[in-house]
Design a protein around this motif. Structure first.
Motif, PDB file in Angstrom:
ATOM      1  N   THR A  19     -62.985  86.262  13.626  1.00 11.64           N
ATOM      2  CA  THR A  19     -64.032  87.453  13.549  1.00 11.64           C
ATOM      3  C   THR A  19     -63.373  88.745  13.423  1.00 11.64           C
ATOM      4  O   THR A  19     -63.904  89.740  13.409  1.00 11.64           O
ATOM      5  CB  THR A  19     -64.397  87.353  15.195  1.00 11.64           C
ATOM      6  N   ALA A 185     -64.586  90.727   9.262  1.00 15.94           N
ATOM      7  CA  ALA A 185     -63.547  90.386   9.978  1.00 15.94           C
ATOM      8  C   ALA A 185     -62.125  90.530   8.971  1.00 15.94           C
ATOM      9  O   ALA A 185     -61.242  91.156   9.688  1.00 15.94           O
ATOM     10  CB  ALA A 185     -63.513  88.784  10.107  1.00 15.94           C
ATOM     11  N   ARG A 241     -71.772  85.188  13.447  1.00 17.01           N
ATOM     12  CA  ARG A 241     -72.258  86.321  14.065  1.00 17.01           C
ATOM     13  C   ARG A 241     -72.122  85.676  15.614  1.00 17.01           C
ATOM     14  O   ARG A 241     -71.949  86.805  16.550  1.00 17.01           O
ATOM     15  CB  ARG A 241     -73.744  86.624  13.625  1.00 17.01           C
ATOM     16  N   LEU A 244     -68.936  85.762  17.297  1.00 14.98           N
ATOM     17  CA  LEU A 244     -68.405  87.158  17.304  1.00 14.98           C
ATOM     18  C   LEU A 244     -69.124  88.057  18.447  1.00 14.98           C
ATOM     19  O   LEU A 244     -68.547  88.654  19.298  1.00 14.98           O
ATOM     20  CB  LEU A 244     -68.858  88.104  16.213  1.00 14.98           C
TER      21      LEU A 244
END
Length: 257
Positions: A19, A185, A241, A244
């Motif tokens: 991430t 990232a 996503r 993250l």
């Protein structure tokens, strides 16, 4: 205890590779709250840890083509001078008092949660931007905003070791909403390498790095960030996503508590 440090380094390194987030935001609270390391040593050691770990991650992301080098350069134009000035400030002014430090932590937590919102609603943001292209920064204005973001990041990271990943990801999502999660990232990791290296050198100058602790953390983080960086592009965008957003939510909660 050494094995615990190694495992912690591996876990944080994997998250950073996937991430770009989690280095200072997770490692510094982990060292201070769980392992009882003094805050100043935790910050200095974590910055040295981040500079070496993220250098490994940058190499892997570069091989996989997930680094936007122009954005990295713009961030560094602001971040590196800010890190030098902040280091001199810590040397000659002293550490920040508890109240100001708490304000910074809360500000970071709020910014991190804004990132979570941006990630969860990224598709709707893109649809809105497509309908209102005049609202998005372009060209010279975008370059200036990116350099200004670097100034903020350089100051925050040097003072607290927190922000290179979490706030960097926030600003990249906001400034470059069409950038993929893997590129966020990779870019976030790449610009943080020189920033954390300069900040770590400053803390070495201040005498706040525990080298034995650093060695144990690196034993775990080096394979962890390599694994995470290799997987970042292969992992589906939606799932990445989600990882993250979850990581950032945990970071914000830890900062507030």
């Amino acid at each position: 205890m050494t094995l615990t440090y190694i495992f912690s380094g591996f876990a944080v390194g994997t998250l950073v590779g996937l991430t770009g987030v989690g280095g200072g935001s997770l490692m510094t609270p982990l060292l201070t709250l769980l392992f009882g390391v003094s805050p100043s040593v935790a910050v200095g050691t974590d910055l040295a840890f981040a500079s070496i770990t993220k250098a490994t991650g940058t190499f892997t992301h570069r091989l996989r083509g997930t680094v936007e080098w122009r954005v990295v350069r713009l961030l560094c134009y602001g971040a590196l001078p800010a890190a030098l000035v902040a280091t001199l400030g810590l040397k000659y002014i002293g550490s920040l008092n508890r109240e100001i430090g708490q304000i910074i932590r809360y500000s970071i937590a709020i910014s991190v949660m804004l990132t979570v919102i941006a990630l969860l609603f990224k598709s709707k943001m893109l649809d809105w931007l497509n309908r209102h292209p005049e609202k998005q920064l372009h060209g010279h204005k975008l370059d200036i905003a990116t350099i200004a973001a670097g100034l903020l990041l350089g100051t925050l990271v040097t003072i607290s070791s927190i922000g290179a990943g979490a706030i960097g990801a926030t600003l990249l999502v906001m400034l470059y909403p069409r950038m993929s999660a893997a590129h966020i990232a990779g870019t976030d990791i790449a610009y943080a390498v020189p920033l954390t290296a300069i900040a770590a050198f400053g803390h070495w100058w201040l005498g706040s790095i525990d080298w034995a602790l650093l060695g144990a953390l690196l034993l775990g983080s080096m394979p962890g960030i390599t694994l995470g960086s290799m997987a970042a592009r292969a992992v589906p965008e939606k799932f990445l996503r989600g990882i993250l957003a979850t990581t950032l939510t945990l970071v914000a909660t830890k900062l507030i508590l």
